[in-house]
Scaffold this motif. Structure first.
Motif, PDB file in Angstrom:
ATOM      1  N   LYS A  24       6.447  14.598   6.548  1.00  0.00           N
ATOM      2  CA  LYS A  24       7.175  13.694   7.443  1.00  0.00           C
ATOM      3  C   LYS A  24       8.633  13.628   6.992  1.00  0.00           C
ATOM      4  CE  LYS A  24       4.326  10.121   6.965  1.00  0.00           C
ATOM      5  NZ  LYS A  24       3.121  10.640   6.315  1.00  0.00           N
ATOM      6  N   VAL A  25       9.539  13.504   7.958  1.00  0.00           N
ATOM      7  CA  VAL A  25      10.967  13.458   7.650  1.00  0.00           C
ATOM      8  C   VAL A  25      11.267  12.324   6.676  1.00  0.00           C
ATOM      9  CG1 VAL A  25      13.236  12.909   8.622  1.00  0.00           C
ATOM     10  CG2 VAL A  25      11.786  14.611   9.736  1.00  0.00           C
ATOM     11  N   GLU A  26      10.681  11.161   6.913  1.00  0.00           N
ATOM     12  CA  GLU A  26      10.960  10.017   6.033  1.00  0.00           C
ATOM     13  C   GLU A  26      10.425  10.264   4.624  1.00  0.00           C
ATOM     14  OE1 GLU A  26       7.230   6.998   6.701  1.00  0.00           O
ATOM     15  OE2 GLU A  26       8.913   6.794   8.076  1.00  0.00           O
ATOM     16  N   ASP A  27       9.345  11.046   4.508  1.00  0.00           N
ATOM     17  CA  ASP A  27       8.786  11.344   3.186  1.00  0.00           C
ATOM     18  C   ASP A  27       9.666  12.312   2.403  1.00  0.00           C
ATOM     19  OD1 ASP A  27       6.687   9.686   3.618  1.00  0.00           O
ATOM     20  OD2 ASP A  27       5.162  11.240   3.824  1.00  0.00           O
ATOM     21  N   ILE A  28      10.283  13.257   3.103  1.00  0.00           N
ATOM     22  CA  ILE A  28      11.116  14.242   2.404  1.00  0.00           C
ATOM     23  C   ILE A  28      12.244  13.544   1.640  1.00  0.00           C
ATOM     24  CG2 ILE A  28      12.781  16.106   2.779  1.00  0.00           C
ATOM     25  CD1 ILE A  28      10.918  17.249   4.864  1.00  0.00           C
TER      26      ILE A  28
END
Length: 364
Positions: free
Chosen positions: A242-246
């Motif tokens: 997920k973008v937020e996880d990266i």
């Protein structure tokens, strides 16, 4: 150059339209209630972590896998969840996102802490964690990847064949209608359709209805459009950061300087990819649509997820014995009942050469 410095350099090449590392992550609202589907997915994720942990520790003489990622059985709607969620968000902002598993060389493994340090305060294990040779983020998928990809190949071939047949029927039987000046523009579109180009074709379905013949022609264009839409659907299963996880994974790497990897667990195989490779793939816009796509995941609170073709990574387990599973009843406050699935057992058969290659270690 240290690992974290190398990652910092790679982040500079990621398009800011995709991930802007200079902007703090957006605050996340706490969910108000859990669903059966959410708990089942969580249980499957926990099983996938345990599967990999057992596979590493059952095959390795030089390394030990340890559970590290923050994990609690508490779910939204239960007493104490709001505090748990707030503490977790504060940890993400301070330290970043812990990988689910850590891998230590046996000489650095602390037996007194055991194979699960996930419940220990992160501040108490900082120096120990920095000794790990790898952090593994485990993702799980409810598919058999080999069966899925064979099915998608058959589906694509079917709709390519059908779409071209519809095109031929239109050109053969309705060319006289298309010769009209208001409809002539469709002829070059149809002529341009080939087995290679049909996957990128696009046109507006006309909407003709004034005669029976035009209605039939319009229906054929609708059918052709449907075939093209089927062909254009993503036909691969993916590793799904997920973008937020990266962003928070990057923050953790900055703090701990431990190489990070994503392992995607299917019910028949496991594929792995380094965080370096993920950043390299998404930094090249020519890879979009071929190796990765960016989608809003409706099954995951509409979060933006990067979906990278799993087979762009390495197969780290060539076979999986499926787990046992059973239904569980959970009673929430106010008498609300949730029924979900738990998983246990199963075996992952590591591809030892690929596992060592991806972690860049000489042997297991």
């Amino acid at each position: 150059m240290t690992y974290s410095e190398k990652i910092r350099e790679l982040t500079k090449y990621v398009p800011v339209e995709l991930i802007d590392f200079s902007v703090p992550r957006e605050p996340v609202r706490a969910p108000t209630q859990a669903s059966s589907n959410f708990i089942t997915n969580k249980e499957q994720g926990d099983w996938a972590e345990e599967l990999i942990l057992r596979a590493i520790n059952g095959n390795s003489t030089n390394y030990v896998a340890v559970k590290y990622g923050k994990s609690d059985d508490i779910v939204a709607g239960e007493d104490g969840f709001d505090k748990f969620f707030e503490d977790f968000q504060n940890e993400l902002d301070t330290f970043g996102k812990r990988p689910d598993l850590l891998v230590f060389s046996k000489k650095n493994f602390k037996k007194e802490l055991g194979n699960d340090i996930s419940s220990l305060p992160i501040e108490d294990t900082i120096e120990y964690v920095k000794l790990a040779i790898a952090g593994i983020e485990v993702r799980s998928s409810s598919f058999l990847i080999e069966k899925y990809e064979k099915s998608m190949q058959v589906r694509t071939e079917k709709f390519v064949k059908k779409g071209l047949e519809v095109r031929d029927k239109i050109l053969k039987n309705f060319h006289h209608l298309l010769d009209h000046p208001s409809r002539k523009k469709y002829i070059p579109i149809l002529n341009a359709l080939t087995p290679d180009s049909i996957s990128v074709a696009n046109f507006k379905v006309p909407g003709w209805s004034s005669t029976a013949e035009l209605q039939e022609l319009n229906s054929l264009f609708k059918e052709l459009k449907r075939c093209i839409k089927e062909i254009q659907k993503r036909d691969y299963l993916s590793i799904t950061p997920k973008v937020e996880d990266i962003k928070v994974v990057y923050k953790w790497i900055e703090k701990f300087n431990v190489p990070h990897f994503y392992f995607q667990v299917f019910f028949d195989k496991i594929y792995g990819m380094s965080f370096e490779q993920i950043l390299s793939i998404i930094s090249n816009h020519d890879n979009e649509g071929e190796i990765f796509s960016v989608e809003r995941d409706t099954k995951n609170q509409n979060k933006t997820t990067i979906k990278i073709k799993s087979k762009s990574g390495l197969q780290v387990a060539y076979k999986i014995d499926e787990p046992n599973h059973k239904s569980v009843r959970k009673e929430m406050d106010r008498g609300r009942l949730l029924f979900y699935v738990t998983f246990s057992g199963g075996t992952a058969y590591l591809d030892v050469n690929n596992f060592c290659k991806i972690l860049d270690i000489p042997n297991l």
